[in-house]
Design a protein around this motif. Structure first.
Motif, PDB file in Angstrom:
ATOM      1  N   MET A   1      -5.870 -13.499  16.614  1.00  0.00           N
ATOM      2  CA  MET A   1      -6.210 -12.509  15.619  1.00  0.00           C
ATOM      3  C   MET A   1      -5.076 -12.423  14.598  1.00  0.00           C
ATOM      4  O   MET A   1      -3.908 -12.359  14.952  1.00  0.00           O
ATOM      5  N   ASP A   2      -5.436 -12.428  13.327  1.00  0.00           N
ATOM      6  CA  ASP A   2      -4.465 -12.312  12.251  1.00  0.00           C
ATOM      7  C   ASP A   2      -4.387 -10.864  11.792  1.00  0.00           C
ATOM      8  O   ASP A   2      -5.388 -10.154  11.771  1.00  0.00           O
ATOM      9  N   ILE A   3      -3.184 -10.449  11.424  1.00  0.00           N
ATOM     10  CA  ILE A   3      -2.976  -9.079  10.950  1.00  0.00           C
ATOM     11  C   ILE A   3      -2.316  -9.152   9.585  1.00  0.00           C
ATOM     12  O   ILE A   3      -1.329  -9.851   9.401  1.00  0.00           O
ATOM     13  N   ASN A   4      -2.887  -8.444   8.629  1.00  0.00           N
ATOM     14  CA  ASN A   4      -2.351  -8.398   7.278  1.00  0.00           C
ATOM     15  C   ASN A   4      -1.984  -6.952   6.977  1.00  0.00           C
ATOM     16  O   ASN A   4      -2.796  -6.181   6.480  1.00  0.00           O
ATOM     17  N   THR A   5      -0.752  -6.569   7.298  1.00  0.00           N
ATOM     18  CA  THR A   5      -0.276  -5.212   7.052  1.00  0.00           C
ATOM     19  C   THR A   5       1.118  -5.279   6.459  1.00  0.00           C
ATOM     20  O   THR A   5       1.956  -6.049   6.921  1.00  0.00           O
ATOM     21  N   ILE A   6       1.340  -4.468   5.437  1.00  0.00           N
ATOM     22  CA  ILE A   6       2.658  -4.383   4.819  1.00  0.00           C
ATOM     23  C   ILE A   6       3.003  -2.911   4.645  1.00  0.00           C
ATOM     24  O   ILE A   6       2.130  -2.101   4.309  1.00  0.00           O
ATOM     25  N   ILE A   7       4.256  -2.561   4.913  1.00  0.00           N
ATOM     26  CA  ILE A   7       4.749  -1.203   4.724  1.00  0.00           C
ATOM     27  C   ILE A   7       6.031  -1.302   3.912  1.00  0.00           C
ATOM     28  O   ILE A   7       6.958  -2.032   4.303  1.00  0.00           O
ATOM     29  N   VAL A   8       6.081  -0.603   2.792  1.00  0.00           N
ATOM     30  CA  VAL A   8       7.267  -0.618   1.943  1.00  0.00           C
ATOM     31  C   VAL A   8       7.610   0.810   1.536  1.00  0.00           C
ATOM     32  O   VAL A   8       6.741   1.669   1.435  1.00  0.00           O
ATOM     33  N   THR A   9       8.901   1.045   1.300  1.00  0.00           N
ATOM     34  CA  THR A   9       9.379   2.323   0.801  1.00  0.00           C
ATOM     35  C   THR A   9      10.142   2.063  -0.482  1.00  0.00           C
ATOM     36  O   THR A   9      11.034   1.215  -0.510  1.00  0.00           O
ATOM     37  N   GLY A  10       9.768   2.772  -1.532  1.00  0.00           N
ATOM     38  CA  GLY A  10      10.441   2.594  -2.805  1.00  0.00           C
ATOM     39  C   GLY A  10      10.087   3.707  -3.772  1.00  0.00           C
ATOM     40  O   GLY A  10       9.443   4.688  -3.405  1.00  0.00           O
ATOM     41  N   ARG A  11      10.517   3.532  -5.026  1.00  0.00           N
ATOM     42  CA  ARG A  11      10.253   4.530  -6.068  1.00  0.00           C
ATOM     43  C   ARG A  11       9.333   3.949  -7.125  1.00  0.00           C
ATOM     44  O   ARG A  11       9.438   2.770  -7.467  1.00  0.00           O
ATOM     45  N   LEU A  12       8.430   4.798  -7.640  1.00  0.00           N
ATOM     46  CA  LEU A  12       7.539   4.369  -8.707  1.00  0.00           C
ATOM     47  C   LEU A  12       8.349   4.029  -9.956  1.00  0.00           C
ATOM     48  O   LEU A  12       9.244   4.782 -10.343  1.00  0.00           O
ATOM     49  N   THR A  13       8.023   2.905 -10.575  1.00  0.00           N
ATOM     50  CA  THR A  13       8.758   2.450 -11.755  1.00  0.00           C
ATOM     51  C   THR A  13       8.191   3.021 -13.049  1.00  0.00           C
ATOM     52  O   THR A  13       8.865   2.980 -14.074  1.00  0.00           O
ATOM     53  N   LYS A  14       6.969   3.527 -13.002  1.00  0.00           N
ATOM     54  CA  LYS A  14       6.345   4.149 -14.175  1.00  0.00           C
ATOM     55  C   LYS A  14       5.203   5.032 -13.691  1.00  0.00           C
ATOM     56  O   LYS A  14       4.867   5.040 -12.506  1.00  0.00           O
ATOM     57  N   GLU A  15       4.603   5.777 -14.594  1.00  0.00           N
ATOM     58  CA  GLU A  15       3.480   6.641 -14.245  1.00  0.00           C
ATOM     59  C   GLU A  15       2.296   5.787 -13.770  1.00  0.00           C
ATOM     60  O   GLU A  15       2.045   4.717 -14.331  1.00  0.00           O
ATOM     61  N   PRO A  16       1.564   6.244 -12.755  1.00  0.00           N
ATOM     62  CA  PRO A  16       0.380   5.506 -12.305  1.00  0.00           C
ATOM     63  C   PRO A  16      -0.662   5.425 -13.424  1.00  0.00           C
ATOM     64  O   PRO A  16      -0.760   6.321 -14.260  1.00  0.00           O
TER      65      PRO A  16
END
Length: 142
Positions: A1-16
Motif C-alpha cells: 500500500m502506498d501512502i501520500n501524506t505530507i505535513i509542513v509547518t510554515g508561514r503564509l508568504t502572501k494573502e490567500p
C-alpha cells in the motif's frame, strides 16, 4: 500500500487567493507557505490548494504571515513549459499557538463572538486550553 501524506509547518508568504472553479459554484483557495531550514540553507516554498470547507476556513482565517501546520497529499503536474510542479492538496490545517493572528482562536469581546461564525458553522474542531482551532473536512478532496 502506498501512502501520500505530507505535513509542513510554515508561514503564509502572501494573502490567500480564492476563486470559483469554472462552470461550478465551488470555490478553491490557494496559498503559499515558506518553511525554514537550517541557518545555512534557504527556505522551501510550498503551494497549497484547499477545497470546500477548508477553502472557506482558509479564506476566513489565514493571512500573510500566519504560521500554520498543513497536512495534505502531494500532487505533481506539468505546466505549459513541461516543468514538473508540486502542490499540497490540503486535507487539514491548524493555526499554530504562536501565530500572529491568535485572536481567531479566542474572541475577546461579546461583539467579536456575535460577529464571528461559531466553530461549528465553519467546520472547526473546538480548541482546548486556548489553543487555535484545527480545520478539517472529509469532503475536501476534489
Amino acid at each position: 500500500m502506498d501512502i501520500n501524506t505530507i505535513i509542513v509547518t510554515g508561514r503564509l508568504t502572501k494573502e490567500p487567493e480564492t476563486r470559483v472553479i469554472a462552470n461550478t459554484d465551488k470555490e478553491i483557495t490557494r496559498f503559499s507557505i515558506a518553511v525554514n531550514n537550517a541557518k545555512d540553507k534557504p527556505a522551501d516554498f510550498f503551494n497549497c490548494t484547499a477545497f470546500n470547507k477548508n477553502s472557506d476556513n482558509a479564506k476566513l482565517y489565514l493571512h500573510k504571515g500566519t504560521q500554520v501546520v498543513v497536512k495534505g497529499r502531494l500532487k505533481t503536474y506539468k505546466n505549459k513549459e513541461n516543468v514538473t510542479l508540486y502542490e499540497i492538496v490540503v486535507e487539514m490545517f491548524q493555526i499554530t499557538a504562536n501565530a500572529r493572528h491568535e485572536e481567531y482562536a479566542q474572541p475577546e469581546t461579546d461583539e467579536d463572538i456575535e460577529t464571528r461564525k461559531t466553530y461549528e458553522e465553519v467546520g472547526a474542531i473546538k480548541p482546548k486550553d486556548n489553543m487555535p482551532p484545527t480545520f478539517a473536512s472529509s469532503d475536501d478532496l476534489p
